[in-house]
Design a protein around this motif. Structure first.
Motif, short mmCIF file in Angstrom:
data_model
loop_
_atom_site.label_atom_id
_atom_site.label_comp_id
_atom_site.label_asym_id
_atom_site.label_seq_id
_atom_site.Cartn_x
_atom_site.Cartn_y
_atom_site.Cartn_z
N LEU A 106 55.44 -10.70 -47.11
CA LEU A 106 56.13 -9.89 -48.10
C LEU A 106 56.39 -10.68 -49.38
N ARG A 107 56.78 -11.93 -49.23
CA ARG A 107 57.03 -12.77 -50.40
C ARG A 107 55.75 -12.95 -51.21
N ARG A 108 54.65 -13.25 -50.52
CA ARG A 108 53.40 -13.55 -51.21
C ARG A 108 52.73 -12.30 -51.78
N ARG A 109 52.77 -11.19 -51.02
CA ARG A 109 52.01 -10.00 -51.41
C ARG A 109 52.81 -9.01 -52.25
N LEU A 110 54.13 -9.09 -52.20
CA LEU A 110 54.92 -8.06 -52.87
C LEU A 110 55.99 -8.63 -53.80
N PHE A 111 56.91 -9.42 -53.26
CA PHE A 111 58.07 -9.82 -54.05
C PHE A 111 57.73 -10.79 -55.16
N THR A 112 56.92 -11.81 -54.87
CA THR A 112 56.54 -12.76 -55.91
C THR A 112 55.69 -12.10 -57.00
N THR B 138 55.80 -9.00 -57.97
CA THR B 138 56.69 -8.14 -58.75
C THR B 138 57.50 -8.95 -59.74
N THR B 139 58.03 -10.09 -59.28
CA THR B 139 58.78 -10.97 -60.18
C THR B 139 57.89 -11.46 -61.32
N GLU C 203 64.22 -15.78 -59.86
CA GLU C 203 64.38 -14.34 -60.06
C GLU C 203 65.49 -14.03 -61.05
N ILE C 204 66.58 -14.78 -60.99
CA ILE C 204 67.68 -14.57 -61.94
C ILE C 204 67.19 -14.81 -63.37
N ALA C 205 66.44 -15.89 -63.57
CA ALA C 205 65.94 -16.22 -64.90
C ALA C 205 64.99 -15.12 -65.40
N VAL C 206 64.10 -14.66 -64.53
CA VAL C 206 63.14 -13.62 -64.93
C VAL C 206 63.86 -12.32 -65.26
N LEU C 207 64.80 -11.92 -64.40
CA LEU C 207 65.52 -10.67 -64.64
C LEU C 207 66.36 -10.74 -65.91
N ALA C 208 66.99 -11.88 -66.14
CA ALA C 208 67.78 -12.03 -67.36
C ALA C 208 66.90 -11.88 -68.60
N ALA C 209 65.73 -12.52 -68.57
CA ALA C 209 64.80 -12.42 -69.70
C ALA C 209 64.26 -10.99 -69.82
N PHE C 210 63.96 -10.37 -68.70
CA PHE C 210 63.41 -9.01 -68.68
C PHE C 210 64.37 -8.02 -69.31
N PHE C 211 65.64 -8.05 -68.89
CA PHE C 211 66.60 -7.09 -69.42
C PHE C 211 67.05 -7.44 -70.84
N THR C 212 66.79 -8.66 -71.27
CA THR C 212 67.11 -9.04 -72.64
C THR C 212 66.05 -8.57 -73.62
N THR C 213 64.79 -8.67 -73.24
CA THR C 213 63.70 -8.39 -74.18
C THR C 213 63.15 -6.96 -74.09
N VAL C 214 63.18 -6.36 -72.91
CA VAL C 214 62.60 -5.02 -72.73
C VAL C 214 63.65 -3.96 -73.07
N PRO C 215 63.30 -2.93 -73.84
CA PRO C 215 64.26 -1.87 -74.15
C PRO C 215 64.93 -1.34 -72.87
N PHE D 120 64.60 0.05 -61.30
CA PHE D 120 65.00 1.02 -60.28
C PHE D 120 63.81 1.43 -59.42
N THR D 121 62.69 1.69 -60.05
CA THR D 121 61.54 2.23 -59.34
C THR D 121 60.78 1.17 -58.57
N PHE D 122 60.49 0.04 -59.21
CA PHE D 122 59.57 -0.91 -58.61
C PHE D 122 60.23 -2.17 -58.04
N TRP D 123 61.52 -2.34 -58.28
CA TRP D 123 62.24 -3.49 -57.71
C TRP D 123 63.18 -3.01 -56.62
N HIS D 124 64.23 -2.29 -57.04
CA HIS D 124 65.25 -1.90 -56.07
C HIS D 124 64.71 -0.93 -55.02
N ALA D 125 64.08 0.16 -55.46
CA ALA D 125 63.64 1.19 -54.51
C ALA D 125 62.58 0.65 -53.56
#
Length: 340
Positions: A13-19, A21-22, A223-235, A244-249
C-alpha cells in the motif's frame, strides 16, 4: 486480521498507493507555485471539478458502507442489527446536524470545520497504526490528529483567506445569506497570524515528541511538508476537493476493504483497481440514495452549487465520524489484545 493490514500489505500500500499520492500532491504544489509566479489564475468552474467528480468517485461514496461496518468488525453483530443501528444513527445525528444548519448556519459552519478537522485527522492517525507507525503515546496520537486535521482546515485559511470566505459564504448563504457576515473575522490578518503560529508550534511539538519517543517520523514529516506546500500553493477549493477525493476518501476505502477477505486479498496482491471496484459494487445503492438527497437539497434550496453539496456533506459527516470513531476504538482494542 480485522484491525490492520498484515505482512506485506503495508509495504504494498505504501509503495503502490500512499507514496505515489503524496508525490502527486507535491508535484501539483510545485506546478501551482510556478503558475502563481506567472500570475495565472484558475477559474472557480475548474476548481470545483474534483468536488463534482467526488459525487460518484470516492468522495461521497466513501461513507456508503457505514451500515455494514459493525457487522464486519464484530462477528457477534448481525447484518440486520448493524444496518438498523447505523440507519438510526444517521437519522438522529444527521437530522440534528441539519437542524443546526437550518436554524443557526453560522454555528453549523463552525461545527462542520471542527468535526471535519477531527475526522480527517483520525483518518491519517489510523494509517499510522495500519503501517506499523503507532504513535508512541496518547499525547502523540492527539498531536497527530490535530496536525493532520489542521493542514486541510487551517492552511487554506492562512494562505487563501479570500477562497475561505467564498466557501463560507456559499455554504451559509444557501440557508441565510446574511448569516456569514459575522464570520468574516476568520479571514482577518490577526486570526490568520495566530492560526499560523499555532500550527507551526503543534507541528514542531508533534515531530519532536515522535523523535524523543523513537517513533518513525520520516514518512510523517514528508507528508506534512507536502500537504503544507500543497494547501499553500493550490487554490483552496481545488486543493480541498482533491484532498477529500483522492487522499482522505481513498484511505478510508482501503480501510474498509481490509475488513473483508476478498478486499484484503486484492490489496495484498497489489490489485488496487480490483479492491476499489469491489467497494464500488457494494457502495452503489447507498451512494445512489445520497445522490437523491443531493438532488432534493438542490431543489429545496433552489441552488445546485458547491455550497449545497457541502451542506449535504456536513449533514453526513457527523454520523460518519461517529461510526469511524467506533471503528477506531474496536480496532485499537483488537490490536492491543493481539499484542498482549
Amino acid at each position: 486480521m480485522r484491525h490492520a493490514p498484515a505482512g506485506a500489505v503495508p509495504r504494498i500500500l505504501r509503495r503502490r498507493l500512499f507514496t505515489p499520492t503524496t508525490a502527486a500532491l507535491g508535484l501539483l504544489a510545485a506546478v501551482f507555485a510556478v503558475l502563481d509566479l506567472a500570475g495565472a489564475t484558475v477559474p472557480l468552474a475548474v476548481q470545483v471539478v474534483p468536488f463534482a467528480a467526488s459525487v460518484l468517485l470516492f468522495g461521497l461514496p466513501h461513507g456508503a458502507l457505514d451500515h455494514l461496518v459493525p457487522a464486519r468488525l464484530d462477528p457477534g453483530i448481525s447484518r440486520q442489527r448493524s444496518i438498523t443501528a447505523v440507519v438510526l444513527l444517521y437519522a438522529v445525528v444527521g437530522g440534528a446536524t441539519s437542524a443546526i444548519w437550518l436554524t443557526a448556519p453560522a454555528i453549523g459552519f463552525g461545527l462542520f470545520i471542527l468535526i471535519t478537522w477531527f475526522h480527517w485527522g483520525q483518518g491519517d492517525l489510523w494509517l499510522d497504526r495500519a503501517l506499523d507507525e503507532e504513535p508512541g503515546s496518547r499525547i502523540d496520537a492527539v498531536l497527530t490528529l490535530l496536525v493532520r486535521g489542521a493542514l486541510p482546515m487551517l492552511v487554506p485559511l492562512i494562505a487563501h483567506p479570500g477562497d475561505y470566505a467564498t466557501v463560507l459564504a456559499s455554504m451559509v448563504g444557501v440557508v441565510d445569506p446574511g448569516a456569514a457576515t459575522g464570520l468574516g473575522v476568520l479571514a482577518t490578518a490577526p486570526v490568520r497570524a495566530a492560526a499560523a503560529a499555532a500550527l507551526v508550534l503543534v507541528v514542531a511539538a508533534h515531530l519532536l515528541l515522535r523523535r524523543r519517543q523513537g517513533a518513525p517520523i520520516r514518512r510523517a514529516a514528508g507528508e506534512i511538508a507536502v500537504l503544507a506546500a500543497f494547501f499553500t500553493t493550490v487554490p483552496s477549493v481545488l486543493a480541498v476537493g482533491l484532498y477529500f477525493t483522492f487522499w482522505h476518501a481513498v484511505r478510508h476505502i482501503v480501510r474498509l476493504e481490509l475488513l473483508e477477505p476478498g478486499g484484503r486479498a486484492a490489496l495484498a496482491a497489489g490489485r488496487l483497481g480490483r479492491g476499489f471496484l469491489r467497494f464500488a459494487r457494494d457502495a452503489w445503492p447507498v451512494t445512489l440514495c445520497a445522490v437523491v438527497l443531493l438532488v432534493g437539497a438542490a431543489l429545496a434550496f433552489r441552488s445546485a452549487g458547491l455550497g449545497t453539496y457541502l451542506l449535504l456533506i456536513a449533514a453526513l459527516t457527523t454520523p460518519h465520524t461517529v461510526v469511524v470513531t467506533w471503528m477506531d476504538r474496536r480496532q485499537r482494542r483488537a490490536r492491543g489484545a493481539e499484542r498482549g
